[in-house]
Motif scaffolding. Structure first.
Motif, mmCIF file in Angstrom:
data_model
loop_
_atom_site.group_PDB
_atom_site.id
_atom_site.type_symbol
_atom_site.label_atom_id
_atom_site.label_comp_id
_atom_site.label_asym_id
_atom_site.label_seq_id
_atom_site.Cartn_x
_atom_site.Cartn_y
_atom_site.Cartn_z
ATOM 1 N N LEU A 15 0.826 -1.212 0.000
ATOM 2 C CA LEU A 15 0.000 0.000 0.000
ATOM 3 C C LEU A 15 0.856 1.256 0.000
ATOM 4 C CD1 LEU A 15 -2.874 -0.987 2.406
ATOM 5 C CD2 LEU A 15 -3.045 -0.415 0.017
ATOM 6 N N THR A 19 0.902 4.106 -2.865
ATOM 7 C CA THR A 19 0.682 5.532 -2.607
ATOM 8 C C THR A 19 1.811 6.381 -3.189
ATOM 9 O OG1 THR A 19 -0.381 4.884 -0.554
ATOM 10 C CG2 THR A 19 0.193 7.170 -0.794
ATOM 11 N N GLY A 23 1.620 9.001 -6.374
ATOM 12 C CA GLY A 23 1.967 10.407 -6.249
ATOM 13 C C GLY A 23 3.006 10.825 -7.274
ATOM 14 N N THR A 42 -3.140 6.911 -5.880
ATOM 15 C CA THR A 42 -2.793 7.432 -4.553
ATOM 16 C C THR A 42 -3.991 7.382 -3.614
ATOM 17 O OG1 THR A 42 -1.235 8.889 -5.598
ATOM 18 C CG2 THR A 42 -1.820 9.390 -3.367
ATOM 19 N N GLY A 45 -4.406 3.869 -2.390
ATOM 20 C CA GLY A 45 -3.394 3.510 -1.402
ATOM 21 C C GLY A 45 -3.691 4.118 -0.046
ATOM 22 N N VAL A 46 -4.100 5.401 -0.039
ATOM 23 C CA VAL A 46 -4.401 6.054 1.236
ATOM 24 C C VAL A 46 -5.636 5.419 1.873
ATOM 25 C CG1 VAL A 46 -5.035 8.242 2.287
ATOM 26 C CG2 VAL A 46 -3.252 8.160 0.617
ATOM 27 N N GLN A 62 -13.162 7.528 1.825
ATOM 28 C CA GLN A 62 -12.078 7.937 0.922
ATOM 29 C C GLN A 62 -12.359 7.448 -0.493
ATOM 30 O OE1 GLN A 62 -9.086 9.456 1.686
ATOM 31 N NE2 GLN A 62 -7.890 9.030 -0.130
ATOM 32 N N TYR B 9 3.725 6.193 8.907
ATOM 33 C CA TYR B 9 2.604 6.968 8.368
ATOM 34 C C TYR B 9 2.988 8.426 8.173
ATOM 35 C CZ TYR B 9 -0.135 2.890 9.529
ATOM 36 O OH TYR B 9 -0.604 1.620 9.589
ATOM 37 N N VAL B 12 5.053 8.829 5.019
ATOM 38 C CA VAL B 12 4.241 8.802 3.799
ATOM 39 C C VAL B 12 3.499 10.128 3.630
ATOM 40 C CG1 VAL B 12 2.332 7.664 2.635
ATOM 41 C CG2 VAL B 12 4.012 6.318 3.838
ATOM 42 N N LEU B 16 3.767 12.894 0.602
ATOM 43 C CA LEU B 16 2.637 13.408 -0.186
ATOM 44 C C LEU B 16 2.635 14.937 -0.200
ATOM 45 C CD1 LEU B 16 -0.346 11.049 0.673
ATOM 46 C CD2 LEU B 16 0.955 11.201 -1.411
ATOM 47 N N ASN B 42 -4.635 15.125 0.811
ATOM 48 C CA ASN B 42 -4.585 13.721 1.203
ATOM 49 C C ASN B 42 -3.523 13.473 2.263
ATOM 50 O OD1 ASN B 42 -5.843 11.248 0.629
ATOM 51 N ND2 ASN B 42 -5.733 11.739 -1.529
ATOM 52 N N LEU B 46 -4.091 11.960 6.036
ATOM 53 C CA LEU B 46 -3.344 10.803 6.542
ATOM 54 C C LEU B 46 -2.636 11.141 7.852
ATOM 55 C CD1 LEU B 46 -2.572 7.932 5.901
ATOM 56 C CD2 LEU B 46 -0.631 8.775 4.651
#
Lengths: 170, 104
Positions: A15, A19, A23, A42, A45-46, A62, B9, B12, B16, B42, B46
């Motif tokens: 995942l 993502t 991107g 993306t 994945g999120v 989402q 997290y 990531v 982004l 996004n 997250l």
């Protein structure tokens, strides 16, 4: 149990790769439609990462809102607004890439060092759970004003979009 | 385990954010800039969900905030695409640097 954990970790890394790859594709693609497709990857994945963060509801939202609504709106914008000759972007000049890439790498390094050096203080105890019921209660009791304002904002956005597009008729 | 650490997290989400900023700087079309802005939003969502999972005492709050971010992103996409269509009808171009009617 151990096998289950390894499978879970492998899916997590898949995942994350999905993502990050989406991107990169969204930013680096020359054709605009490929860019929108990378953005959709993306979003997927999120949504998977939200599953790992304990919220099935947010994952479904989402997929529904981002992938469904915003993805369709962006595809619509690409296909209606531009003639096919103009879909392919012009090449960016070299010196701009030379300036932009190191700046962004430096920004990422600063953020990453700041994340790594901070000592996060976790909460002493959980007073609530991840269930949809508590989300609904928080939405309608504690965050009632924000909830209502979001609906007003969406109404204004849709009406404003119609007015903006229609005002160019003459 | 990487799926149980806050660091993964946040990394990531930071990626982004940074790649969204890079896209806004580097894209030569309006809709490419809009796509990059969606990437940034996004990443923000997250981030909120990660803090909600690992640090927050009330896990409902972060989910509500992420839902509100999604609503704002939907409104922003609708307004942005309508502006792009109006500008395209008036100027017949997708290049942001050519929209300079005040300059002449």
């Amino acid at each position: 149990m151990i096998v289950y954990q390894y499978v879970s970790e492998v899916f997590f890394f898949l995942l994350v790769v999905l993502t990050l790859f989406g991107g990169l594709l969204a930013v680096k693609a020359r054709v605009l439609m490929h860019s929108v497709l990378g953005l959709a990857v993306t979003f997927l994945g999120v949504a998977g990462l939200y599953l790992y963060l304990g919220s099935i509801f947010l994952s479904m939202m989402q997929i529904l809102i981002y992938l469904g609504a915003i993805g369709i709106v962006l595809v619509f914008g690409v296909m209606v607004g531009y003639t096919p000759r103009q879909v392919v972007e012009e090449k960016i000049r070299g010196e701009n890439v030379l300036l932009a890439v190191p700046t962004c790498l430096a920004g990422f390094a600063m953020l990453w060092i700041a994340i790594g050096r901070t000592e996060w203080a976790s909460a002493p105890e959980r007073i609530n759970d991840f269930a949809l019921k508590s989300v609904g209660k928080a939405l309608l009791y504690d965050f009632c004003l924000a909830f209502e304002l979001i609906s007003v904002l969406l109404l204004i956005a849709v009406v404003g979009a119609i007015i903006v597009v229609n005002s160019q008729e003459d | 385990m990487a799926s149980n650490s806050l660091m993964a997290y946040l990394t990531v989400a930071a990626f982004l954010l940074i790649i969204g900023i890079y896209g806004i700087v580097q894209k030569r079309t309006f809709i490419g800039m809009l796509i990059s802005a969606e990437l940034i939003l996004n990443g923000a969502g997250l981030n909120f969900m990660a803090f909600n999972r690992f640090l927050s005492p009330d896990p409902a709050v972060g989910q509500v905030i992420t839902l509100i971010i999604m609503g704002i992103a939907a409104a922003e996409a609708a307004i942005g695409v309508s502006f792009i269509l109006a500008v395209y009808k008036k100027f017949r171009t997708i290049d942001p640097t050519r929209l300079s009617s005040l300059k002449r």
